[in-house]
Motif scaffolding. Structure first.
Motif, PDB file in Angstrom:
ATOM      1  N   ALA A 111       0.878   7.719   2.322  1.00 63.84           N
ATOM      2  CA  ALA A 111       0.408   6.489   1.685  1.00 63.84           C
ATOM      3  C   ALA A 111       1.524   5.464   1.499  1.00 63.84           C
ATOM      4  O   ALA A 111       1.267   4.358   1.009  1.00 63.84           O
ATOM      5  CB  ALA A 111      -0.210   6.827   0.327  1.00 63.84           C
ATOM      6  N   TRP A 112       2.767   5.817   1.893  1.00 60.86           N
ATOM      7  CA  TRP A 112       3.902   4.909   1.698  1.00 60.86           C
ATOM      8  C   TRP A 112       3.660   3.599   2.464  1.00 60.86           C
ATOM      9  O   TRP A 112       3.433   3.599   3.660  1.00 60.86           O
ATOM     10  CB  TRP A 112       5.184   5.570   2.191  1.00 60.86           C
ATOM     11  CG  TRP A 112       6.425   4.791   1.865  1.00 60.86           C
ATOM     12  CD1 TRP A 112       7.052   3.860   2.628  1.00 60.86           C
ATOM     13  CD2 TRP A 112       7.169   4.872   0.642  1.00 60.86           C
ATOM     14  NE1 TRP A 112       8.143   3.363   1.998  1.00 60.86           N
ATOM     15  CE2 TRP A 112       8.248   3.955   0.754  1.00 60.86           C
ATOM     16  CE3 TRP A 112       7.050   5.624  -0.528  1.00 60.86           C
ATOM     17  CZ2 TRP A 112       9.194   3.776  -0.256  1.00 60.86           C
ATOM     18  CZ3 TRP A 112       7.976   5.450  -1.530  1.00 60.86           C
ATOM     19  CH2 TRP A 112       9.026   4.541  -1.398  1.00 60.86           C
ATOM     20  N   PRO A 113       3.723   2.440   1.764  1.00 64.05           N
ATOM     21  CA  PRO A 113       3.451   1.154   2.432  1.00 64.05           C
ATOM     22  C   PRO A 113       4.428   0.893   3.585  1.00 64.05           C
ATOM     23  O   PRO A 113       5.626   1.114   3.466  1.00 64.05           O
ATOM     24  CB  PRO A 113       3.650   0.132   1.301  1.00 64.05           C
ATOM     25  CG  PRO A 113       3.487   0.914   0.032  1.00 64.05           C
ATOM     26  CD  PRO A 113       4.007   2.281   0.331  1.00 64.05           C
ATOM     27  N   GLY A 173      -4.037   3.168   1.558  1.00 68.81           N
ATOM     28  CA  GLY A 173      -2.957   3.818   0.822  1.00 68.81           C
ATOM     29  C   GLY A 173      -3.418   4.392  -0.495  1.00 68.81           C
ATOM     30  O   GLY A 173      -3.085   5.534  -0.855  1.00 68.81           O
TER      31      GLY A 173
END
Length: 402
Positions: free
Chosen positions: A101-103, A174
């Protein structure tokens, strides 16, 4: 206690067990979270690439690693405490999904992490299946518990897909992945808090490859287990109708809503029948299993006549209902395998099922490129009937030898 107990009593008894309630709740949370993650992943990859093919590939990756992880990693459920295996798998998956989910993470990295997630989960299902006989020593009650887990799997998949689109729209891909990571954390907490540790019997000194070979040998040298694996693989025939839901809906003049109805029809039939079959005495279940297996393909033969949508929905529901034979075959397989190799054997059975489903989906999709989807679905039903009749003959033969 007797194995001829009726399932109504079994449901009360199985849900009276705190450990089973914890496993059941953890499973519900995980199934819904998994479907949510699949929706989020497809949206994320499509948003970043604009490619329908790459988004479809990402979806396929949620299934493919299990084909390798099943036979190669399922043995962990026999080498280490099964409760520990389940908790570890959940914690690893929670951490990796959170990383996904890290942008700004490249979509290629997201897909690579997805493979890690699926491999980490490969020993979890065999560990749970192998643990159930120790937690529920009454075989009839255990069969009821497996029916409950099977039913909630079907319903959870429908709910996860239905809610997934809404949550992805509200939270973004995310945010939806972080929510899925949280479901793994909740599952690990429930198992750690309420499921007691149970020692695995049998030899612990076996190496990894020796354990894989021993588990394969248990299945290969037991004709009854081989037939039960065949019943698992039979799902590769009747799943073709589901796999062709989108082109079939278009053939019937419908859109995405009709696709959802076709999926829901199968799942609803399967869920209802699983509960009903589990409510029967064990001896009746075993007699019904071959008949129900044949029944998965018979309704699909009706698709050859190209009936209207309401009839197709009914045929899909009947096929799904007949697939309730799995709540007989699965616990029979688990109880038949020795505890020392149970996780590995279950892993092989799961791999056989998923491989057959992958082949069925692929062949069905290729055939539908040249032939109308209703004809492909009907033909798959015919193949299923023939295969189920062969399995029924083999089952009667091994039963007579017992």
């Amino acid at each position: 206690m007797t194995g001829e107990r009726h399932g109504t009593a079994g449901y009360r008894e199985v849900f009276a067990l705190r450990a089973f309630r914890a496993l059941f709740t953890a499973h519900v949370v995980s199934v819904v979270g998994d479907q949510l993650a699949r929706v989020a992943l497809v949206v994320l990859v499509y948003d970043r690439t604009g490619s329908a093919a790459l988004s479809a590939l990402a979806y396929a990756l949620t299934f493919l690693p299990a084909l390798v992880g099943g036979p190669l990693l399922a043995g962990l459920a026999d080498r280490y405490p099964r409760r520990t295996v389940m908790i570890t798998a959940d914690l690893v998956r929670a951490a990796v999904v959170a990383a996904m989910a890290w942008p700004g993470l490249p979509w290629q990295a997201v897909c690579a992490l997805l493979v890690v997630v699926q491999l980490a989960g490969a020993p979890a299902v065999p560990a749970r299946s192998a643990l159930l006989p120790a937690l529920i020593p009454d075989s009839a009650v255990m069969r009821t518990g497996i029916a409950a887990l099977s039913t909630v799997t079907q319903l959870g998949q429908v709910l996860g897909f239905a809610v997934g689109g809404v949550l992805v729209a509200a939270l973004g891909p995310g945010g939806a992945l972080l929510l899925d990571a949280a479901t793994f954390g909740v599952s690990a907490l429930l198992v750690a808090a309420f499921v007691p540790p149970v020692a695995v019997t049998g030899p612990h000194a076996l190496g990894w490859w020796e354990r894989v070979r021993a588990g394969a040998g248990v299945v290969w040298h037991d004709r009854r287990l081989l037939v039960l694996v065949g019943y698992a693989a039979l799902s590769g025939t009747y799943i073709v109708g589901e796999a062709l839901a989108a082109p079939y809906a278009a053939h019937l003049g419908g859109g995405p809503a009709v696709v959802g109805v076709l999926f829901a029809a199968y799942s609803a039939g399967c869920a209802a029948a699983s509960l009903a079959v589990a409510a029967l005495p064990e001896s009746v279940q075993l007699r019904l299993m071959p008949l129900l297996a044949v029944g998965t393909g018979v309704p699909l033969l009706g698709c050859l006549a190209d009936p209207p949508l309401p009839v197709v929905v009914g045929l899909f529901a009947l096929s799904g209902a007949a697939s309730g034979y799995h709540v007989v075959a699965q616990p029979t397989f688990v109880l038949r395998t020795p505890d020392a190799h149970r996780g590995q054997a279950v892993g092989f059975a799961i791999t056989a099922m998923q491989t057959a489903q992958g082949i069925g989906i692929t062949l069905g999709g290729l055939a539908a490129e040249r032939t109308a989807p209703h004809l492909v679905t009907g033909a798959a039903g015919g193949v299923g009937v023939v295969a189920a009749l062969v399995l029924a003959a083999r089952w009667r033969a091994v039963q007579r030898r017992a």
